[in-house]
Design an enzyme around this catalytic site. Structure first.
Site, mmCIF file in Angstrom:
data_model
loop_
_atom_site.group_PDB
_atom_site.id
_atom_site.type_symbol
_atom_site.label_atom_id
_atom_site.label_comp_id
_atom_site.label_asym_id
_atom_site.label_seq_id
_atom_site.Cartn_x
_atom_site.Cartn_y
_atom_site.Cartn_z
ATOM 1 N N THR A 98 0.860 -1.183 0.000
ATOM 2 C CA THR A 98 0.000 0.000 0.000
ATOM 3 C C THR A 98 0.895 1.232 0.000
ATOM 4 O OG1 THR A 98 -1.659 -1.207 1.273
ATOM 5 C CG2 THR A 98 -1.879 1.195 1.178
ATOM 6 N N LYS A 173 -7.244 1.547 -3.080
ATOM 7 C CA LYS A 173 -6.818 0.950 -1.798
ATOM 8 C C LYS A 173 -6.888 1.973 -0.664
ATOM 9 C CE LYS A 173 -4.936 -1.561 1.330
ATOM 10 N NZ LYS A 173 -5.739 -2.553 2.036
ATOM 11 N N LYS A 241 -0.226 4.946 8.547
ATOM 12 C CA LYS A 241 0.536 5.263 7.323
ATOM 13 C C LYS A 241 -0.424 5.488 6.149
ATOM 14 C CE LYS A 241 1.546 1.843 4.918
ATOM 15 N NZ LYS A 241 1.494 0.932 3.822
HETATM 16 P P1 NAP Z 1 5.302 -5.931 7.236
HETATM 17 O O1 NAP Z 1 5.059 -7.178 8.023
HETATM 18 O O2 NAP Z 1 5.720 -4.686 7.933
HETATM 19 O O3 NAP Z 1 6.347 -6.295 6.037
HETATM 20 C C1 NAP Z 1 7.553 -5.851 6.087
HETATM 21 C C2 NAP Z 1 8.403 -6.310 4.910
HETATM 22 O O4 NAP Z 1 8.981 -5.143 4.312
HETATM 23 C C3 NAP Z 1 9.540 -7.168 5.414
HETATM 24 O O5 NAP Z 1 9.924 -8.076 4.424
HETATM 25 C C4 NAP Z 1 10.627 -6.116 5.653
HETATM 26 O O6 NAP Z 1 11.928 -6.644 5.645
HETATM 27 C C5 NAP Z 1 10.402 -5.246 4.435
HETATM 28 N N1 NAP Z 1 10.982 -3.906 4.570
HETATM 29 C C6 NAP Z 1 10.573 -2.919 5.390
HETATM 30 N N2 NAP Z 1 11.339 -1.814 5.222
HETATM 31 C C7 NAP Z 1 12.254 -2.146 4.254
HETATM 32 C C8 NAP Z 1 13.303 -1.436 3.616
HETATM 33 N N3 NAP Z 1 13.571 -0.161 3.940
HETATM 34 N N4 NAP Z 1 14.010 -2.070 2.662
HETATM 35 C C9 NAP Z 1 13.738 -3.353 2.333
HETATM 36 N N5 NAP Z 1 12.755 -4.082 2.887
HETATM 37 C C10 NAP Z 1 12.019 -3.477 3.843
HETATM 38 O O7 NAP Z 1 4.067 -5.535 6.392
HETATM 39 P P2 NAP Z 1 2.841 -6.441 5.930
HETATM 40 O O8 NAP Z 1 1.831 -6.480 7.029
HETATM 41 O O9 NAP Z 1 3.328 -7.694 5.307
HETATM 42 O O10 NAP Z 1 2.234 -5.487 4.804
HETATM 43 C C11 NAP Z 1 2.909 -5.275 3.567
HETATM 44 C C12 NAP Z 1 2.158 -4.196 2.793
HETATM 45 O O11 NAP Z 1 0.806 -4.617 2.570
HETATM 46 C C13 NAP Z 1 2.063 -2.849 3.523
HETATM 47 O O12 NAP Z 1 2.190 -1.799 2.600
HETATM 48 C C14 NAP Z 1 0.684 -2.873 4.167
HETATM 49 O O13 NAP Z 1 0.174 -1.560 4.346
HETATM 50 C C15 NAP Z 1 -0.098 -3.683 3.143
HETATM 51 N N6 NAP Z 1 -1.219 -4.448 3.676
HETATM 52 C C16 NAP Z 1 -1.120 -5.090 4.882
HETATM 53 C C17 NAP Z 1 -2.208 -5.818 5.365
HETATM 54 C C18 NAP Z 1 -2.131 -6.539 6.692
HETATM 55 O O14 NAP Z 1 -3.173 -6.950 7.196
HETATM 56 N N7 NAP Z 1 -0.960 -6.729 7.299
HETATM 57 C C19 NAP Z 1 -3.384 -5.885 4.631
HETATM 58 C C20 NAP Z 1 -3.466 -5.248 3.389
HETATM 59 C C21 NAP Z 1 -2.360 -4.537 2.927
HETATM 60 P P3 NAP Z 1 12.581 -7.238 7.016
HETATM 61 O O15 NAP Z 1 12.069 -8.611 7.135
HETATM 62 O O16 NAP Z 1 14.031 -7.119 6.777
HETATM 63 O O17 NAP Z 1 12.113 -6.313 8.137
#
Ligand code: NAP
Length: 285
Positions: A98, A173, A241
């Site tokens: 997102t 989104k 965010k």
């Molecule tokens: P998350 O758990 O915070 O995923 C983090 C991922 O991003 C990890 O692989 C992390 O690497 C990587 N990352 C973060 N900062 C980085 C950087 N500067 N350089 C390289 N890699 C980096 O997030 P998530 O919950 O999976 O969500 C992912 C996306 O989908 C987000 O944009 C979120 O808003 C969206 N989303 C989430 C949900 C939900 O329910 N969680 C639902 C719909 C959409 P490391 O492992 O090294 O930390």
């Protein structure tokens, strides 16, 4: 679309990769923290890449599922990023994170210069729908490119919806999450009002769920509210965010402004908890 390069092993990325492998795609993974990639490779059959650049050679499509705009930009523009590799004219890049429409438009234009096709494809649905391949995927970019990637989306979600040029899916989104946040705050306020007047959440929530105002979300969060369980499925900091991104794209409506203030206030103490910790924050005020 056989060979998939995947970047991002967060709460969403990991179950999504498992579904791709289950559907028969060959997936090679890069993650900033290499220990997570090794742990997943011990569990399922994936390849490991040492950098985003390494994926360019190995992939028909590279998918990013990362925390925010800065993370997505860094895997393209950073040292060993996608843009540092020799250009591949037939490569497709898909960002499922997102992010702001502007981020998509910037990266899509840079990709175009290198002959890479780019789709924004953010998802509606949290960890459980990701595990069950029940996400709803919104898609922006060229329609012909969407058609090529559709089998990949089919393995990840129950629907993919093509919306037009790059950035349109990000707008969809952010609109969905604005509504989501408003419902979370509205539900929290209803529970606080009821409690203040001697009615427990256990009594109120079944009524909300049975009424026209009940929804998938109110049902999903009922047990969390009753048991004070704020373990993150969708972290409050991620919703904050998204509302920041919506504000940066012109959101200035009354309830949205109130939600934005609530989330900024809740961020420091409750940012790592689930978005329904809005209830905890507003109860403490
Ligand atoms: P998350 O758990 O915070 O995923 C983090 C991922 O991003 C990890 O692989 C992390 O690497 C990587 N990352 C973060 N900062 C980085 C950087 N500067 N350089 C390289 N890699 C980096 O997030 P998530 O919950 O999976 O969500 C992912 C996306 O989908 C987000 O944009 C979120 O808003 C969206 N989303 C989430 C949900 C939900 O329910 N969680 C639902 C719909 C959409 P490391 O492992 O090294 O930390």
């Amino acid at each position: 679309m056989k060979n998939i390069g995947w970047i991002g092993l967060g709460n969403m990325g990991t179950p999504m990769i498992k579904n791709l492998v289950k559907a028969g795609f060959a997936v090679t993974v890069y993650n900033r923290s290499a220990d997570k990639t090794k742990a997943l490779a011990a569990e399922i059959n994936i390849g490991i890449a040492g950098s985003p650049a390494e994926l360019v050679e190995k992939s028909d499509v590279i998918i990013t599922m990362l925390t925010d705009d800065a993370a997505v930009k860094s895997v393209y523009e950073g040292a060993d990023g996608i843009f540092s590799a020799a250009s591949r004219k037939d490569l497709i890049a898909v960002d499922m994170s997102t992010v702001a429409p502007e981020t998509t438009q910037t990266l899509a234009a840079l990709c175009r210069e290198k002959g890479i096709s780019y789709l924004d494809a953010p998802v509606a649905g949290s960890v459980k729908p990701a595990e069950d391949a029940q996400l709803v995927i919104m898609v922006g970019g060229e329609e012909a490119v969407y058609e090529k990637v559709k089998p990949v989306f089919d393995a990840l979600g129950k629907a993919s919806i093509y919306l037009g040029e790059n950035g349109k899916a990000n707008v969809a989104k952010l609109s969905v999450n604005l509504f989501l946040g408003i419902v979370v705050q509205g539900l929290s306020e209803a529970v606080i009002f009821a409690r203040k007047n001697g009615l427990a959440a256990e009594a109120l929530l079944p009524i909300i769920n049975a009424a026209a105002v009940g929804s998938g979300l109110t049902k999903m969060k009922t047990e969390n509210i009753i048991h004070n369980d704020f373990k993150p499925a969708f972290a409050l900091k991620l919703l904050a965010k998204d509302i920041r991104l919506a504000k940066a794209s012109g959101m200035d409506t009354p309830v949205g402004e109130s939600l934005s203030a609530t989330l900024q206030g809740a961020l420091e103490k409750h940012g790592e908890e689930d978005m329904i910790a809005v209830l905890k924050y507003l109860s403490e005020k």
